[in-house]
Design a protein around this motif. Structure first.
Motif, short mmCIF file in Angstrom:
data_model
loop_
_atom_site.label_atom_id
_atom_site.label_comp_id
_atom_site.label_asym_id
_atom_site.label_seq_id
_atom_site.Cartn_x
_atom_site.Cartn_y
_atom_site.Cartn_z
N TYR A 228 0.83 -1.20 0.00
CA TYR A 228 0.00 0.00 0.00
C TYR A 228 0.87 1.25 0.00
O TYR A 228 2.03 1.23 0.41
CB TYR A 228 -0.98 -0.01 1.17
N THR A 229 0.31 2.36 -0.48
CA THR A 229 1.11 3.55 -0.75
C THR A 229 1.60 4.24 0.51
O THR A 229 2.60 4.95 0.47
CB THR A 229 0.32 4.57 -1.58
N ASN A 230 0.91 4.07 1.64
CA ASN A 230 1.32 4.70 2.88
C ASN A 230 2.28 3.85 3.70
O ASN A 230 2.60 4.20 4.85
CB ASN A 230 0.09 5.06 3.72
N CYS A 231 2.72 2.76 3.14
CA CYS A 231 3.70 1.90 3.80
C CYS A 231 4.98 2.70 4.04
O CYS A 231 5.50 3.33 3.12
CB CYS A 231 3.98 0.69 2.92
N PRO A 232 5.51 2.69 5.26
CA PRO A 232 6.67 3.52 5.56
C PRO A 232 8.02 2.92 5.18
O PRO A 232 9.02 3.63 5.19
CB PRO A 232 6.58 3.68 7.08
N ASP A 233 8.07 1.64 4.86
CA ASP A 233 9.39 1.06 4.62
C ASP A 233 9.44 -0.01 3.54
O ASP A 233 10.04 0.19 2.48
CB ASP A 233 9.99 0.51 5.91
N VAL A 234 8.83 -1.15 3.75
CA VAL A 234 9.02 -2.29 2.87
C VAL A 234 8.56 -2.02 1.44
O VAL A 234 9.27 -2.31 0.47
CB VAL A 234 8.30 -3.54 3.43
N CYS A 235 7.37 -1.47 1.28
CA CYS A 235 6.82 -1.27 -0.07
C CYS A 235 7.66 -0.32 -0.92
O CYS A 235 8.05 -0.67 -2.04
CB CYS A 235 5.37 -0.81 0.00
N PRO A 236 7.95 0.89 -0.44
CA PRO A 236 8.76 1.78 -1.27
C PRO A 236 10.18 1.27 -1.49
O PRO A 236 10.76 1.46 -2.57
CB PRO A 236 8.75 3.10 -0.49
N THR A 237 10.74 0.60 -0.49
CA THR A 237 12.09 0.06 -0.66
C THR A 237 12.13 -1.01 -1.72
O THR A 237 13.01 -1.04 -2.60
CB THR A 237 12.61 -0.50 0.68
N PRO B 239 -7.29 -0.47 -0.47
CA PRO B 239 -8.01 0.16 -1.58
C PRO B 239 -8.89 1.34 -1.20
O PRO B 239 -9.20 2.17 -2.05
CB PRO B 239 -8.84 -0.99 -2.16
N GLU B 240 -9.28 1.43 0.06
CA GLU B 240 -10.12 2.56 0.48
C GLU B 240 -9.39 3.88 0.30
O GLU B 240 -9.97 4.89 -0.12
CB GLU B 240 -10.55 2.39 1.94
N ARG B 241 -8.11 3.88 0.61
CA ARG B 241 -7.32 5.11 0.45
C ARG B 241 -6.55 5.12 -0.87
O ARG B 241 -6.33 6.19 -1.46
CB ARG B 241 -6.34 5.26 1.62
N ASP B 242 -6.13 3.96 -1.33
CA ASP B 242 -5.36 3.89 -2.58
C ASP B 242 -6.30 3.84 -3.77
O ASP B 242 -6.51 2.80 -4.41
CB ASP B 242 -4.44 2.67 -2.57
N THR B 243 -6.88 4.99 -4.09
CA THR B 243 -7.72 5.09 -5.28
C THR B 243 -6.84 4.96 -6.51
O THR B 243 -5.60 5.11 -6.43
CB THR B 243 -8.42 6.45 -5.31
N PRO B 244 -7.41 4.68 -7.67
CA PRO B 244 -6.59 4.59 -8.88
C PRO B 244 -5.71 5.82 -9.10
O PRO B 244 -4.54 5.70 -9.46
CB PRO B 244 -7.64 4.43 -9.98
N LYS B 245 -6.28 7.01 -8.88
CA LYS B 245 -5.50 8.24 -9.08
C LYS B 245 -4.34 8.33 -8.10
O LYS B 245 -3.21 8.66 -8.49
CB LYS B 245 -6.42 9.45 -8.94
N ALA B 246 -4.61 8.06 -6.82
CA ALA B 246 -3.56 8.14 -5.81
C ALA B 246 -2.48 7.09 -6.07
O ALA B 246 -1.28 7.35 -5.92
CB ALA B 246 -4.16 7.93 -4.42
N LEU B 247 -2.90 5.91 -6.48
CA LEU B 247 -1.97 4.83 -6.75
C LEU B 247 -1.08 5.18 -7.94
O LEU B 247 0.14 4.94 -7.92
CB LEU B 247 -2.75 3.54 -7.02
N GLY B 248 -1.68 5.75 -8.97
CA GLY B 248 -0.92 6.12 -10.16
C GLY B 248 0.13 7.17 -9.87
O GLY B 248 1.27 7.10 -10.35
N LYS B 249 -0.23 8.17 -9.08
CA LYS B 249 0.71 9.23 -8.73
C LYS B 249 1.87 8.68 -7.92
O LYS B 249 3.03 9.06 -8.14
CB LYS B 249 -0.03 10.32 -7.93
N TRP B 250 1.58 7.78 -7.00
CA TRP B 250 2.63 7.21 -6.15
C TRP B 250 3.57 6.33 -6.95
O TRP B 250 4.80 6.43 -6.82
CB TRP B 250 1.97 6.42 -5.02
N LEU B 251 3.04 5.48 -7.81
CA LEU B 251 3.87 4.56 -8.58
C LEU B 251 4.74 5.29 -9.60
O LEU B 251 5.84 4.84 -9.92
CB LEU B 251 2.99 3.53 -9.30
N ALA B 252 4.24 6.42 -10.10
CA ALA B 252 5.00 7.18 -11.09
C ALA B 252 6.33 7.66 -10.54
O ALA B 252 7.28 7.90 -11.30
CB ALA B 252 4.18 8.36 -11.60
#
Length: 229
Positions: A92-101, A130-143
């Motif tokens: 998930y996009t608000n993950c503080p460590d594992v996901c972004p790393t 998915p409640e917070r990670d909307t398609p738009k929010a997810l797209g911005k984060w992954l970019a």
């Protein structure tokens, strides 16, 4: 007598899940990846082309999953990624460590590859919030990692059901008194080969960048240790 295929498949799933148990609450924790269970589901490192944990047959099938992509359009995982190397990761996009790393390491490893490898590889990130990670929010984060990364969001029960056969546990997000939300999920990256669209390699939490860089060309070519002999 060899155990039935279904039994061996269940045993493999259970072992992968056990290996990920220590890192289930990976986002926010600093515990090491549990690798002691690898031998139960994968061939030894000395007997594999891959530096990740190469699974023994029977191999996991790609989830039959249709969710919304970052443009809000339906995305059929099996159909859209058929015949391609796929690295599938739940987080998930608000993950503080594992996901972004993890995504950062994969993105950097991909940038080291020649164009033909990049063109044959899909990185798919399925949100566990998915409640917070909307398609738009997810797209911005992954970019921020790679514009070509595929983000999927939708019904959480469908997401949990898709992760379960791969030995990946996904729990309902937890809302805390301070308003923050955490999502506990397995930290594995599951790699599917283009030759049969099945999972052949698993990468546990804290897999180094150099391991992804080594394995990406092999995944793109659909290499298997047994057929390489």
């Amino acid at each position: 007598m060899n155990p039935p295929t279904e039994w061996r498949q269940r045993a493999a799933v259970a072992a992968v899940a056990m290996a990920a148990a220590v890192t289930l609450a990976a986002c926010g924790s600093t515990g090491p990846a549990a690798s002691s269970q690898d031998a139960a589901v994968s061939r030894s490192a000395d007997d594999s082309l891959y530096q990740g944990s190469e699974l023994e047959a029977p191999y996991f099938s790609k989830p039959d999953l249709v969710l919304s992509d970052t443009n809000g359009k339906p995305f059929d995982l099996r159909k859209k990624t058929a015949g391609r190397a796929v690295l599938l990761f739940f987080g998930y996009t608000n993950c503080p460590d594992v996901c972004p790393t993890t995504l950062g390491d994969i993105a950097l490893a991909l940038k080291e590859q020649p164009k033909d490898v990049r063109d044959k590889t899909d990185v798919v990130f399925v949100t566990t919030d998915p409640e917070r990670d909307t398609p738009k929010a997810l797209g911005k984060w992954l970019a921020a990692f790679d514009h070509n990364f595929i983000g999927l969001s939708g019904d959480l029960e469908k997401i949990k059901a898709a992760a379960r056969p791969l030995g990946i546990s996904v729990e309902d997000p937890t809302k805390h008194h301070d308003g923050s939300v955490t999502s506990s999920h397995g930290g594995q990256v599951v790699a599917f080969l283009p030759t049969d669209d099945k999972a052949h390699v698993v990468y546990l939490t804290n897999t180094p960048l150099k391991t992804f860089a080594h394995d990406l060309p092999l995944l793109a070519q659909g290499k298997q240790t047994d057929t390489a002999r």
